[in-house]
Design a protein around this motif. Structure first.
Motif, PDB file in Angstrom:
ATOM      1  N   PRO A 170     -11.119  -1.827   2.357  1.00 39.39           N
ATOM      2  CA  PRO A 170     -10.992  -3.287   2.418  1.00 39.39           C
ATOM      3  C   PRO A 170     -12.031  -4.041   1.598  1.00 39.39           C
ATOM      4  O   PRO A 170     -11.877  -5.238   1.347  1.00 39.39           O
ATOM      5  CB  PRO A 170     -11.168  -3.586   3.910  1.00 39.39           C
ATOM      6  CG  PRO A 170     -12.074  -2.498   4.401  1.00 39.39           C
ATOM      7  CD  PRO A 170     -11.696  -1.269   3.598  1.00 39.39           C
ATOM      8  N   SER A 220      -0.982   4.293   5.987  1.00 40.39           N
ATOM      9  CA  SER A 220      -1.195   3.108   5.162  1.00 40.39           C
ATOM     10  C   SER A 220      -2.621   2.615   5.358  1.00 40.39           C
ATOM     11  O   SER A 220      -2.906   1.785   6.216  1.00 40.39           O
ATOM     12  CB  SER A 220      -0.191   2.017   5.563  1.00 40.39           C
ATOM     13  OG  SER A 220      -0.324   0.880   4.742  1.00 40.39           O
ATOM     14  N   THR A 221      -3.510   3.158   4.555  1.00 41.72           N
ATOM     15  CA  THR A 221      -4.919   2.792   4.693  1.00 41.72           C
ATOM     16  C   THR A 221      -5.580   2.718   3.327  1.00 41.72           C
ATOM     17  O   THR A 221      -5.067   3.265   2.342  1.00 41.72           O
ATOM     18  CB  THR A 221      -5.655   3.808   5.588  1.00 41.72           C
ATOM     19  OG1 THR A 221      -6.964   3.319   5.880  1.00 41.72           O
ATOM     20  CG2 THR A 221      -5.732   5.172   4.946  1.00 41.72           C
ATOM     21  N   THR A 268      -6.375  -4.547   3.214  1.00 34.27           N
ATOM     22  CA  THR A 268      -6.461  -3.820   4.481  1.00 34.27           C
ATOM     23  C   THR A 268      -7.467  -4.515   5.387  1.00 34.27           C
ATOM     24  O   THR A 268      -8.305  -5.300   4.940  1.00 34.27           O
ATOM     25  CB  THR A 268      -6.887  -2.356   4.259  1.00 34.27           C
ATOM     26  OG1 THR A 268      -8.136  -2.331   3.551  1.00 34.27           O
ATOM     27  CG2 THR A 268      -5.847  -1.594   3.447  1.00 34.27           C
ATOM     28  N   GLU A 290      -9.698   0.958  11.108  1.00 28.11           N
ATOM     29  CA  GLU A 290      -8.631   1.940  10.895  1.00 28.11           C
ATOM     30  C   GLU A 290      -8.204   2.544  12.227  1.00 28.11           C
ATOM     31  O   GLU A 290      -9.034   2.802  13.102  1.00 28.11           O
ATOM     32  CB  GLU A 290      -9.111   3.036   9.944  1.00 28.11           C
ATOM     33  CG  GLU A 290      -8.034   4.058   9.582  1.00 28.11           C
ATOM     34  CD  GLU A 290      -8.496   5.026   8.505  1.00 28.11           C
ATOM     35  OE1 GLU A 290      -8.542   4.618   7.323  1.00 28.11           O
ATOM     36  OE2 GLU A 290      -8.829   6.173   8.850  1.00 28.11           O
ATOM     37  N   LEU A 318       0.856  -1.181   0.000  1.00 28.79           N
ATOM     38  CA  LEU A 318       0.000   0.000   0.000  1.00 28.79           C
ATOM     39  C   LEU A 318       0.898   1.239   0.000  1.00 28.79           C
ATOM     40  O   LEU A 318       1.865   1.311   0.753  1.00 28.79           O
ATOM     41  CB  LEU A 318      -0.887  -0.016   1.233  1.00 28.79           C
ATOM     42  CG  LEU A 318      -2.252   0.674   1.124  1.00 28.79           C
ATOM     43  CD1 LEU A 318      -3.083   0.089   0.010  1.00 28.79           C
ATOM     44  CD2 LEU A 318      -2.988   0.555   2.457  1.00 28.79           C
ATOM     45  N   VAL A 348      -3.739  -5.398   8.299  1.00 27.54           N
ATOM     46  CA  VAL A 348      -4.413  -6.576   7.759  1.00 27.54           C
ATOM     47  C   VAL A 348      -3.736  -7.824   8.316  1.00 27.54           C
ATOM     48  O   VAL A 348      -2.525  -7.856   8.523  1.00 27.54           O
ATOM     49  CB  VAL A 348      -4.374  -6.564   6.213  1.00 27.54           C
ATOM     50  CG1 VAL A 348      -2.941  -6.602   5.687  1.00 27.54           C
ATOM     51  CG2 VAL A 348      -5.197  -7.691   5.627  1.00 27.54           C
ATOM     52  N   GLU A 399      -6.020  -3.592  -2.899  1.00 30.83           N
ATOM     53  CA  GLU A 399      -5.498  -3.172  -1.607  1.00 30.83           C
ATOM     54  C   GLU A 399      -5.914  -4.211  -0.577  1.00 30.83           C
ATOM     55  O   GLU A 399      -7.064  -4.659  -0.565  1.00 30.83           O
ATOM     56  CB  GLU A 399      -6.074  -1.806  -1.220  1.00 30.83           C
ATOM     57  CG  GLU A 399      -5.661  -0.686  -2.156  1.00 30.83           C
ATOM     58  CD  GLU A 399      -6.281   0.653  -1.783  1.00 30.83           C
ATOM     59  OE1 GLU A 399      -7.317   0.656  -1.079  1.00 30.83           O
ATOM     60  OE2 GLU A 399      -5.739   1.687  -2.196  1.00 30.83           O
ATOM     61  N   ARG A 455      -4.540   0.854   8.458  1.00 29.65           N
ATOM     62  CA  ARG A 455      -5.599  -0.164   8.502  1.00 29.65           C
ATOM     63  C   ARG A 455      -4.914  -1.530   8.382  1.00 29.65           C
ATOM     64  O   ARG A 455      -4.869  -2.142   7.306  1.00 29.65           O
ATOM     65  CB  ARG A 455      -6.600   0.066   7.359  1.00 29.65           C
ATOM     66  CG  ARG A 455      -7.884  -0.738   7.519  1.00 29.65           C
ATOM     67  CD  ARG A 455      -8.868  -0.416   6.405  1.00 29.65           C
ATOM     68  NE  ARG A 455      -9.663   0.757   6.669  1.00 29.65           N
ATOM     69  CZ  ARG A 455     -10.852   0.743   7.243  1.00 29.65           C
ATOM     70  NH1 ARG A 455     -11.377  -0.408   7.628  1.00 29.65           N
ATOM     71  NH2 ARG A 455     -11.520   1.865   7.435  1.00 29.65           N
ATOM     72  N   SER A 480      -1.462  -3.361   3.580  1.00 26.17           N
ATOM     73  CA  SER A 480      -1.063  -2.395   4.599  1.00 26.17           C
ATOM     74  C   SER A 480      -0.117  -3.121   5.565  1.00 26.17           C
ATOM     75  O   SER A 480       0.459  -4.156   5.220  1.00 26.17           O
ATOM     76  CB  SER A 480      -2.302  -1.868   5.323  1.00 26.17           C
ATOM     77  OG  SER A 480      -1.947  -0.957   6.330  1.00 26.17           O
TER      78      SER A 480
END
Length: 306
Positions: A282, A278-279, A219, A223, A122, A193, A217, A191, A156
């Motif tokens: 999802p 880093s978000t 995630t 968050e 990310l 993961v 992405e 966020r 992330s």
């Protein structure tokens, strides 16, 4: 100009041979285990050629064009999962050498018609101030221009047994002093993961032809600000300490000095990435791969006990 994407090879998991680069790393071990669970024939690629339970070890140094070609020729995989990456540069192992040239070598060795899954990050962007994120972005450009049947994943922060960030970097940050230093105002978002979600996404892509040519992405469901991550880490460790903001101008001076140490608590690139946050959303990946979406807050206390 967008390159045409070849159709994903049709295969059953029982027949498909999958070569995983970086198989002995944190993410690699989880991906290998998930592929094996689903019935794939898995070859664990690493510089040492170390095998893993259920997977055949293969010498696969991605920084060597010739070595990578030999590895692929020996295995003849129907799919390659490229996971190799470094967080800090060391000697000849630079971000450019590993992320960019390594990806170029894997793509060059890829058999015709093979499926290709690529581990990015990310925030990957060729123009990023972080050497890590910049070279990850350059590698993505190579993949998209290659014409192979690819899927790119951009995770992330990844949490799980043996992870580097929550299990080492953040743990050291909140443990080594009577106060916890907070970078700036601590509001940059993350966020995280789970490793289980990441492994499920990679394995699931091999079973979903519609994911060819897509970038996802990866995630988690919640968050957090950086300050909230510090608070979660303290709570999970059973510690109570004051969190003290450190102004960014002071951090900008301190981080380069820290990097003079043999093992700095935070590298310049990790610092740059923290500032970027880093978000992401999802939902596309969750829907595409039916991910479990494990929650950091629930998992962290058990992870830090291991």
């Amino acid at each position: 100009m967008t390159q045409p994407h070849p159709p994903a090879p049709s295969s059953s998991s029982a027949a498909l041979r999958v070569l995983v680069t970086g198989a002995t790393g944190f993410v690699g071990r989880a991906v290998v285990a998930e592929l094996l669970r689903r019935g794939y024939a898995v070859f664990a690629g690493s510089r040492e050629g170390q095998g893993l339970p259920g997977a055949v070890g293969v010498k696969a140094d991605v920084t060597s064009r010739e070595g990578m070609q030999v590895a692929v020729d020996d295995v003849q995989p129907g799919a390659v999962v490229h996971l190799v990456g470094i967080i800090a540069e060391k000697g000849a192992q630079t971000f450019g050498k590993v992320h960019v040239e390594g990806t170029r070598n894997v793509l060059a060795a890829l058999p015709a018609g093979a499926r290709y899954l690529h581990m990015s990050a990310l925030g990957a962007d060729p123009s990023s101030k972080s050497g890590y994120s910049s070279t990850k972005g350059q590698a993505e450009q190579l993949v998209r221009a290659s014409g192979v049947a690819y899927t790119i994943f951009e995770p992330s922060l990844i949490f799980g047994p043996g992870d580097d960030f929550f299990g080492r970097v953040l743990k050291n940050l909140v443990s080594q002093a009577p106060i916890v230093p907070q970078i700036g105002d601590g509001h940059f978002p993350f966020r995280p993961v789970s490793i289980q979600d990441v492994a499920a996404a990679f394995a699931g892509a091999l079973e979903r032809p519609e994911t060819v040519g897509q970038t996802y992405e990866l995630t988690g469901p919640a968050e957090y600000t950086f300050r909230e991550l510090l608070q979660l880490e303290l709570s999970a460790l059973g510690k109570r300490k004051p969190i003290v903001p450190v102004p960014l101008p002071l951090m900008n001076l301190a981080v380069p000095l820290m990097n003079l140490l043999p093992s700095p608590p935070i590298t310049k690139d990790q610092y740059a990435m923290l500032l970027e946050g880093s978000t992401g959303d999802p939902e596309p990946a969750r829907r595409a791969f039916d991910l479990p979406m494990l929650n950091l807050e629930k998992e962290l206390p058990q992870l830090l006990k291991k």
